[in-house]
Design a protein around this motif. Structure first.
Motif, PDB file in Angstrom:
ATOM      1  N   UNK A 323       0.821  -1.212   0.000  1.00 11.86           N
ATOM      2  CA  UNK A 323       0.000   0.000   0.000  1.00 11.86           C
ATOM      3  C   UNK A 323       0.850   1.256   0.000  1.00 11.86           C
ATOM      4  N   UNK A 324       1.914   1.303   0.814  1.00 12.17           N
ATOM      5  CA  UNK A 324       2.736   2.510   0.908  1.00 12.17           C
ATOM      6  C   UNK A 324       3.392   2.834  -0.439  1.00 12.17           C
ATOM      7  N   UNK A 325       3.936   1.833  -1.089  1.00 18.27           N
ATOM      8  CA  UNK A 325       4.577   2.054  -2.395  1.00 18.27           C
ATOM      9  C   UNK A 325       3.540   2.501  -3.420  1.00 18.27           C
ATOM     10  N   UNK A 326       2.372   1.887  -3.388  1.00 21.19           N
ATOM     11  CA  UNK A 326       1.306   2.265  -4.314  1.00 21.19           C
ATOM     12  C   UNK A 326       0.879   3.709  -4.085  1.00 21.19           C
ATOM     13  N   UNK A 327       0.679   4.080  -2.813  1.00 21.23           N
ATOM     14  CA  UNK A 327       0.264   5.449  -2.486  1.00 21.23           C
ATOM     15  C   UNK A 327       1.262   6.469  -3.013  1.00 21.23           C
ATOM     16  N   UNK A 328       2.537   6.204  -2.790  1.00 25.54           N
ATOM     17  CA  UNK A 328       3.569   7.154  -3.210  1.00 25.54           C
ATOM     18  C   UNK A 328       3.589   7.308  -4.729  1.00 25.54           C
ATOM     19  N   UNK A 329       3.492   6.196  -5.443  1.00 26.22           N
ATOM     20  CA  UNK A 329       3.461   6.257  -6.904  1.00 26.22           C
ATOM     21  C   UNK A 329       2.216   6.986  -7.393  1.00 26.22           C
ATOM     22  N   UNK A 330       1.090   6.742  -6.732  1.00 24.94           N
ATOM     23  CA  UNK A 330      -0.155   7.422  -7.083  1.00 24.94           C
ATOM     24  C   UNK A 330       0.011   8.938  -6.955  1.00 24.94           C
ATOM     25  N   UNK A 331       0.535   9.398  -5.811  1.00 28.53           N
ATOM     26  CA  UNK A 331       0.639  10.837  -5.564  1.00 28.53           C
ATOM     27  C   UNK A 331       1.665  11.491  -6.482  1.00 28.53           C
ATOM     28  N   UNK A 332       2.748  10.801  -6.786  1.00 24.61           N
ATOM     29  CA  UNK A 332       3.732  11.351  -7.733  1.00 24.61           C
ATOM     30  C   UNK A 332       3.107  11.544  -9.116  1.00 24.61           C
ATOM     31  N   UNK A 333       2.371  10.526  -9.571  1.00 22.77           N
ATOM     32  CA  UNK A 333       1.741  10.619 -10.886  1.00 22.77           C
ATOM     33  C   UNK A 333       0.674  11.705 -10.904  1.00 22.77           C
ATOM     34  N   UNK A 334      -0.081  11.785  -9.830  1.00 17.97           N
ATOM     35  CA  UNK A 334      -1.110  12.807  -9.720  1.00 17.97           C
ATOM     36  C   UNK A 334      -0.485  14.198  -9.836  1.00 17.97           C
ATOM     37  N   UNK A 335       0.623  14.422  -9.115  1.00 20.69           N
ATOM     38  CA  UNK A 335       1.278  15.732  -9.121  1.00 20.69           C
ATOM     39  C   UNK A 335       1.763  16.104 -10.512  1.00 20.69           C
TER      40      UNK A 335
END
Length: 425
Positions: A323-335
């Protein structure tokens, strides 16, 4: 008999060291006090005086009230931050030199965070010394041992803070008494009120398409306002110069949040530098643009977090271990995707303004000159910034974050990695 100032100094030195037993001995001595009838009161007064002096020494070193409050809360806890809030009010009362209006605005904002805390802080501020510490101790529900330990920890942190960039003239310096300090904007303008209303609706809606339309409209208004401000400043001698604000970038996923700040800043003709160890990003730009960046970043962070939580619920079964790795990748892509869409909106507003009454021949040189001034400010304050490399560790999270940004946020173009001050990871 031991002097109260010496007892505080000895306890502070012990807390900064590595000998746990020595620390406990010195805190015990602080608890006993000077051995006189008013020994505890003398210790409290000495602690308060030293804390207020320590705060006063931070202002020429670049710190502002909100910066100190944020880092104390980040590194210690909310109770410690409330003690700093009381000490800030006391230090302001001792400040004899001119104080800029924005400084008092920051103090009022901190005091207004809670009505109970505000009343307590006001009462304590009138009686610098033992009364301030005693009032804070009672408000926090602490016994004397825990209160002294916490107060010494706060003092140790305040006195250890390093110099940072001076973004605005501090109290007592040249320019501190100006009615409108550089780096501020008319935050109560009707246009900004409209932007806030649009962003509030974007944060509250559960429909991604509606959030996209609302935030996109907000960016259009912001971009047009920025152009109007630039043309107005070019035709007058207002004396504004590029300045800066610091935005908190907290864990978890501080790097992704710093990237979001940078993308929003770039879309609004600002520069952003991430100070990971201090928990903030410095944004440099012109007054109206700085206000816009703060408004947009705050709203987009809310939208991104909500989209991330929805995305988690939609993940494939069995993928929850990362989950943590997924969240970080999600937020980077979102930004990054939001940055692309925001810049698109800004470019469209600039092109429309150039074709309208402003004229490209007049507008583009003005914007270029303002951009160059911001870059010069960056080079002056941060002469050796480095790049922090962005890595994608979860393709699913990256794809989901990009889709979320496409569905529900803003308008702009490709992103770069967040810059950091030299020597920091």
């Amino acid at each position: 008999m031991p002097d109260a100032e010496d007892l505080v100094a000895d306890a502070l030195a012990a807390v900064r060291g590595t000998d746990v037993r020595q620390t406990e001995r010195q805190l015990d001595r602080l608890m006993v006090g000077t051995g006189t009838a008013d020994g505890a009161t003398a210790v409290d007064a000495a602690l308060a005086r030293r804390l207020v002096r320590g705060l006063g020494r931070l202002w020429p070193r670049g710190w502002q009230p909100v910066d100190v409050h944020r880092i104390v809360r980040r590194r210690l806890d909310a109770g410690a931050a409330r003690l700093v809030r009381d000490a800030l009010a006391a230090q302001r009362r001792e400040q004899a030199e001119p104080v800029p209006a924005w400084w008092d605005d920051q103090l009022r904002t901190l005091t207004a965070e809670g009505s109970k805390d505000a009343a307590q802080g006001s009462k304590a501020g009138r009686n610098l010394g033992a009364e301030m510490l005693a009032a804070w101790t009672a408000a926090e529900g602490l016994d004397r041992v825990d209160a002294l330990r916490a107060a010494v920890d706060v003092l140790a942190l305040v006195e250890s803070l390093p110099p940072i960039a001076v973004l605005r003239p501090p109290p007592g310096s040249t320019g501190a008494a100006l009615p409108r300090a550089a780096g501020t904007a008319r935050s109560g303008s009707p246009m900004l009120d409209r932007v806030r209303a649009l962003l509030a609706k974007a944060e509250s809606t559960t429909f991604p398409a509606e959030a996209e339309a609302l935030t996109g409209k907000a960016q259009e208004l912001i971009a047009r306002h920025s152009i109007d401000e630039a043309l107005l400043a070019a035709g007058t001698e207002r004396g504004d110069v590029p300045s800066g604000v610091r935005l908190g970038v907290e864990t978890p996923y501080a790097g992704a949040k710093a990237l979001l700040v940078q993308e929003v800043a770039a879309a609004n003709r600002c520069e952003a530098i991430w100070s990971d160890d201090l928990g903030f990003t410095t944004v440099l730009g012109w007054p109206a643009d700085l206000v816009a960046v703060e408004l947009l970043y705050t709203s987009l962070l809310v939208q991104a977090t909500a989209a991330m939580l929805r995305g988690r619920a939609e993940r494939r079964p069995g993928s929850g271990r990362r989950t943590k790795v997924w969240d970080e990748s999600f937020l980077n892509a979102f930004a990054l995707r939001i940055g692309q869409r925001l810049r698109t909106a800004t470019d469209a507003a600039t092109e429309a303004a150039g074709q309208a009454e402003a004229g490209a021949d007049r507008l583009l040189p003005v914007l270029a000159a303002r951009g160059e001034a911001v870059r010069e400010r960056l080079e002056t304050l941060f002469p050796g910034v480095t790049r922090h490399r962005l890595s994608v560790r979860d393709a699913e999270g990256w794809s989901s974050g990009t889709s979320a940004a496409d569905r529900a946020s803003l308008d702009v173009g490709g992103g770069s990695k967040p810059r950091q001050v030299p020597g920091r990871p």
